[in-house]
Design an enzyme around this catalytic site. Structure first.
Site, PDB file in Angstrom:
ATOM      1  N   CYS A 292       0.815  -1.221   0.000  1.00 22.95           N
ATOM      2  CA  CYS A 292       0.000   0.000   0.000  1.00 22.95           C
ATOM      3  C   CYS A 292       0.845   1.266   0.000  1.00 22.95           C
ATOM      4  O   CYS A 292       0.601   2.180  -0.773  1.00 22.95           O
ATOM      5  CB  CYS A 292      -0.896   0.016   1.228  1.00 22.95           C
ATOM      6  SG  CYS A 292      -1.917  -1.442   1.355  1.00 22.95           S
TER       7      CYS A 292
ATOM      8  N   GLY B  39     -24.979  24.194  -0.567  1.00 22.46           N
ATOM      9  CA  GLY B  39     -24.242  25.215   0.149  1.00 22.46           C
ATOM     10  C   GLY B  39     -24.185  25.093   1.661  1.00 22.46           C
ATOM     11  O   GLY B  39     -23.757  26.010   2.326  1.00 22.46           O
TER      12      GLY B  39
END
Ligand code: SF4
Lengths: 251, 763
Positions: free
Chosen positions: B428, B738
């Site tokens: 990884c 928003g």
């Protein structure tokens, strides 16, 4: 920092902040929510910010330092958006903060405001502001008063004044069925916006009642729109098209 | 120059395979990086040139997809070749659909048929076979390993001492590669394509000749034997390729041959070694040079270039190993970590982005999503914009790529040498210079549990068994920070010692009984070895210490005096909020444990490193750890890698990323893993905005010295899962029009609405 730092010692009431939002201005933003708002919009999604002297009382220096911790990220990824509530209720604090953040870190600064108080501030105040996200609620004075419990005129005057100053504007218009989605008013709003030369884009935001849990927690307020549905996608598209028809960029 | 000279004969063998290639250094020495430097052409453009899958690729993938379905239906394993142990030449050639395979080669004689590796340990092979319902190994093989041949696993358990066994049993050290292959070694498979096997054999022989007549010390004897074995492995590799009809003794002459040669080398290595992670390395700039040469000569079209890449990727997707259920519990989802590293910058400032980087990413569109190969993008803020955008787009569309900070890695010195511009990632987050550096993989120690040992005097909180000798439990109603820290220091001192002993034993035996001959044949002789240790439970340990320092933590003890729960009065700053009060603790823990490891002596003079990485083992670690002073109940999973504890990072994902970025790479040179999740909607309103914003975010995070970011752009299914299992998504925040709301606090209808809305734009 000089020993005496009156600007930095200024205090303001900060509701909260959030990192990583990408819908309040260009790029990815540090969004600072200030306390206090003089409007009482029936659709308000942040009624928990209404109280003026609530939240954390912080100095400009502290707040700028908090934001500064993210500077290497924000310089590349976006910037600072000061929102609320209505940030201009604490214009002294907000102005000092914007100046400091600009000077120390060179961040892009956006101001998310309902506009009503912008007219009271000198041009200089806006120097560190790169963009205003201007919330226009309604184009009809009576309906505006009914929807927000405040008069419309100062808002429109501020909008024109900011445009005259050359301030880039993103207009935000919340679409509430039965309140702001009728043809006459949408057309009139679009006309008004089209005459503001510095508008870069118009954001049509569909109403939804997801802030119900915030209203419930608030003593003494009634969420009149609790049962109001969200606008249909068709309606939303139609409203956008009204703005777009005037050559406006709609997100 | 420390690069060994090639056998003199090689110079005269100027092959047609090298025609049109520039540069001289790489012709006289084995120096793939110099070859790339001399011939690489960066691609500064966008993704417009990319092509879809060929008809052959499409048919081939369809066949594979069918097999994958069958594999799932049969409980995870389709077939096992029990009759013979795996080796480079162990199996007859295998095909998926021969007429459609442009690149050939399988681990056994049939796709998805798994091989057995008894040299790792016969017991594990038998256990896996029984668990998946297959016939036991034949008597002949059992006989060999019972009577004539010792396995790695046996060797390790012959030397383990009681403390190692106790730590292993209690889970304070978990995942040691003593019952599975260590992996995380990346052979420089490009060498086979560039030089051909004969030149590599010649080089090995000349290296062996260097010690002819020298004093035969233990290390000289070992080296000579290893080189002799490497030569045999290379000979076997030629035989394996010949069985498929290819003579790979000479350099590859075309792009197709280059891909094929390189893949054969990888395949041979994968057949020989049962590695937990079997990365393929950093191959795109290299292959691109061959592809570009053929494109320019009109020998292939772009569609055919893409076909080569797609078919290589198909092969990477079907690498399989037979594992035990235990392994699967630790690393779920049958991973093989065929990590393929892309992009990055050259040390002279030229991007190592080629069209083949794009082609590899394109395979996710051409073939659909897949976790393998583990596509790892080495990110630099200086990468070309066109590539940044495409990479961000792929991340958003697929959540199948990860990003690692090349700007941090390139200059990082490991064992005194900078990683430079020809390292690759194994597994990884483990960087190693390809062909010049390898690692001894060492799983991880559980720091959260170690902290509980400090409190409980070395007695395990779940079993009541004493694991660490000579420590008394902490008395008193409220935990005292200084006292806990002193004890914790003692536990870590002891734990580091046990841990290093275990790893030294494991790798000594691995080298002896299950050597990766071919992988090491594709390394320099004087390879830099790291001992890659690791820590788990960092956020839990840091939060617990923060709680002890800033709040009042009272242990709740059972009848035998073991603290099995904790009551916390007051608040404490938690790791993950970009707050130094807590983040410093995490940094000091990582640095402190690393410093303790460094005090020890390592097998083959390996350079110690550590990772902050758990992959999916965070769940098992959590299960094996009692309640912790931070308020985490017993058995609850840890957060993965270096992530803040779920739900305690309250300032948004950038704050979390900044906290993680404080852990210095120098103290965790085997990598620091961070997983960030986001909804597409919160990345921006339009697909275009999301792409730009994600690319900016990665730039911003890298600019802030963050090391690794696993980007999850949550899809619809994830939100649906969150609706069903809200407990797993306490902090899932969505941004709609928003502003922010907490997803799980919405009513069901609202959630459905969000799902409908959020995904409308991207569908
Ligand atoms: S202006 Fe904004 S914060 Fe103030 S009431 Fe209206 S919606 Fe709420």
């Amino acid at each position: 920092m000089p020993a005496a730092d009156p600007e930095g010692a200024r205090t303001g009431y900060v509701h909260s902040y959030e990192t990583g939002g990408a819908v309040d201005g260009p790029g990815v933003r540090f969004v600072l929510f200030m306390n206090g708002c003089q409007m009482r919009c029936q659709y308000c999604h942040n009624p928990d910010t209404w109280k003026e002297k609530a939240g954390r009382l912080q100095t400009v220096a502290q707040t700028a330092a908090d934001i500064g911790k993210y500077a290497p990220f924000l310089q590349v990824a976006g910037g600072l958006t000061i929102s609320g509530g209505e940030p201009l209720l604490q214009a002294g604090f907000v102005g000092a903060l914007a100046r400091r953040v600009k000077a120390e870190h060179g961040l892009h600064v956006a101001l998310d405001t309902n506009g009503a108080f912008a007219g009271r501030l000198p041009d200089r105040w806006f120097d560190p502001v790169d963009l205003v996200l201007l919330d226009l609620k309604h184009i009809d004075p009576g309906r505006h008063q009914a929807l927000t419990a405040t008069p419309l005129a100062p808002v429109l005057e501020s909008a024109q004044r900011l445009a005259r100053m050359g301030m880039p504007l993103w207009i935000r218009y919340v679409l509430v069925p039965g309140w702001t989605d009728d043809e006459t008013h949408v057309e009139r709003m679009a006309d008004f916006v089209a005459h503001l030369p510095t508008v870069e884009r118009v954001e049509v935001l569909p109403f939804h009642n997801m802030a119900a849990y915030k209203w419930e927690a608030l003593a003494g307020s009634r969420y009149a729109l609790a049962d109001t549905p969200s606008p249909s996608r068709e309606r939303e598209a139609w409203v956008r098209a009204r703005f777009a028809a005037r050559g406006l960029e709609t997100a | 120059m420390d690069i060994p000279e090639l056998h003199p004969r090689l110079e005269s063998v100027l092959h047609e395979g090298w025609q049109g290639f520039r540069g001289e250094v790489w012709k006289r020495q084995i120096a793939v990086r110099e070859f790339i430097r001399a011939n690489h052409r960066p691609h500064f453009g966008d993704a417009a040139f990319l092509q879809g899958p060929s008809a052959r690729t499409r048919r081939l993938w369809e066949a594979v997809a069918g097999l994958l379905r069958q594999e799932r239906e049969r409980g995870g394993v389709l077939a096992v070749s029990t009759e013979t142990g795996s080796g480079i030449t162990s199996h007859a050639p295998g095909y998926i659909r021969r007429e459609d395979e442009v690149i050939v080669g399988l681990q056994t004689d049939a796709p998805l048929k798994r091989a057995i590796f008894p040299q790792g340990g016969l017991r594990m092979v038998e256990q896996s076979l029984a668990e998946y319902g297959f016939a036991p190994v034949p008597e002949t093989i059992r006989n060999i390993f019972e009577h004539y041949r010792k396995s790695h696993n046996e060797g390790v358990f012959d030397v383990y001492d009681p403390e190692i066994l106790a730590c292993r049993r209690s889970g304070v050290i978990t995942g040691l590669p003593d019952a599975y292959g260590r992996g995380r070694i990346i052979g420089d498979y490009r060498r086979v394509a560039l030089y051909g096997v004969d030149a590599l054999i010649a080089e090995r022989r000349s290296l062996k000749g260097d010690t002819d007549g020298a004093e035969f010390t233990e290390s000289v004897i070992r080296e000579r034997e290893e080189i002799a074995e490497q030569v045999k492995a290379l000979e076997e590799l030629k035989i394996m390729a010949l069985a498929y009809g290819f003579d790979i003794s000479k350099p590859a002459a075309t792009a197709r041959e280059a891909v094929q040669w390189l893949y054969f080398a990888y395949l041979g290595a994968a057949k020989e070694a049962n590695g937990a992670a079997t990365g393929i390395g950093r191959i795109t700039a290299f292959l691109d040079i061959y592809i570009e040469r053929d494109l320019r000569a009109g020998l292939i079209s772009e569609a055919e270039a893409q076909e080569l890449v797609d078919q290589l990727i198909i092969k990477c997707r079907i690498i399989r190993y037979l594992r035990t259920r235990d392994f699967d519990a630790l690393y779920s989802g049958d991973p093989t970590w065929v990590t393929l590293s892309l992009a990055g910058m050259g040390t002279e400032g030229r991007p190592l982005v080629s069209k083949t980087c794009f082609r590899v990413l394109q395979s996710l569109y051409n073939l659909g999503l897949s976790p393998e190969p583990n596509l790892t993008i080495l990110w630099s803020t200086r990468l070309p914009e066109g590539f940044k955008r495409f990479a961000a787009q792929v991340a958003i569309d697929t959540s199948a790529v990860q990003f690692e900070n090349d700007d941090v890695m390139r200059p990082q010195e490991v064992g005194g040498v900078p990683l430079g511009d020809d390292y690759a990632i194994a597994c990884c987050v483990s960087a190693m210079r390809v062909g010049r550096q390898m690692q001894f993989f060492g799983a991880r120690a559980n720091l959260a549990k170690a902290l509980l040992y400090a409190i409980n005097g070395g007695v395990d909180e779940l079993t009541g068994v004493r694991v660490m000798p000579g420590l008394t439990p902490i008395k008193g109603d409220v935990l005292d920070y200084d006292e806990v820290m002193t004890r914790f220091g003692q536990v870590q001192d002891w734990l580091a010692g046990v841990y290093v002993r275990a790893l030294n034993a494991i790798h000594y035996m691995h080298d002896k009984y299950a050597p990766e001959r071919l992988m090491m044949a594709l390394h320099d002789r004087d390879v830099l070895r790291t001992m890659a240790m690791g820590i788990a439970g960092l956020s839990i340990a840091a939060d617990s210490l923060s709680a002890i320092r800033h709040a009042r933590v009272k242990p709740v003890r059972n009848a035998s005096g073991v603290a099995v729960d904790f009551e916390i009065e007051g608040d404490y700053p938690a790791y993950g909020n970009n707050d130094d009060a807590a983040d410093r603790i995490a940094v000091e823990l990582a640095e402190g444990f690393m410093a303790r490891l460094r005090r020890h002596r390592f097998y083959r003079n390996a350079v110690p490193t550590q990772s902050v990485l758990t992959i999916t083992s965070n769940v098992v670690y959590g299960k094996k750890t009692g309640a912790t002073p931070c308020g985490r109940p017993a058995g609850q999973p840890f957060s993965p890698g270096a992530n803040p504890t779920n739900g305690r990072d309250r300032n948004g994902w950038i704050a979390a990323g900044f906290s993680v970025a404080k852990i210095p790479y120098a103290a965790a040179q085997d990598g620091i893993s961070w997983t960030a999740s986001s909804t597409p909607g919160s990345l921006g309103k339009t697909p275009e905005e999301r792409i730009v914003n994600l690319a900016r975010c990665i730039d911003g995070f890298c600019n802030a010295k963050g090391f690794h970011i696993n980007v999850n752009v949550l899809d619809r299914d994830t939100l649906l899962t969150a609706m069903e299992h809200p407990e797993e998504y306490p902090q899932l925040t969505i941004r709609v029009s928003g502003y922010a709301v907490n997803f799980i606090r919405l009513t069901r209808e609202q959630q459905l609405d969000v799902i409908a809305r959020t995904f409308h734009a991207s569908c």
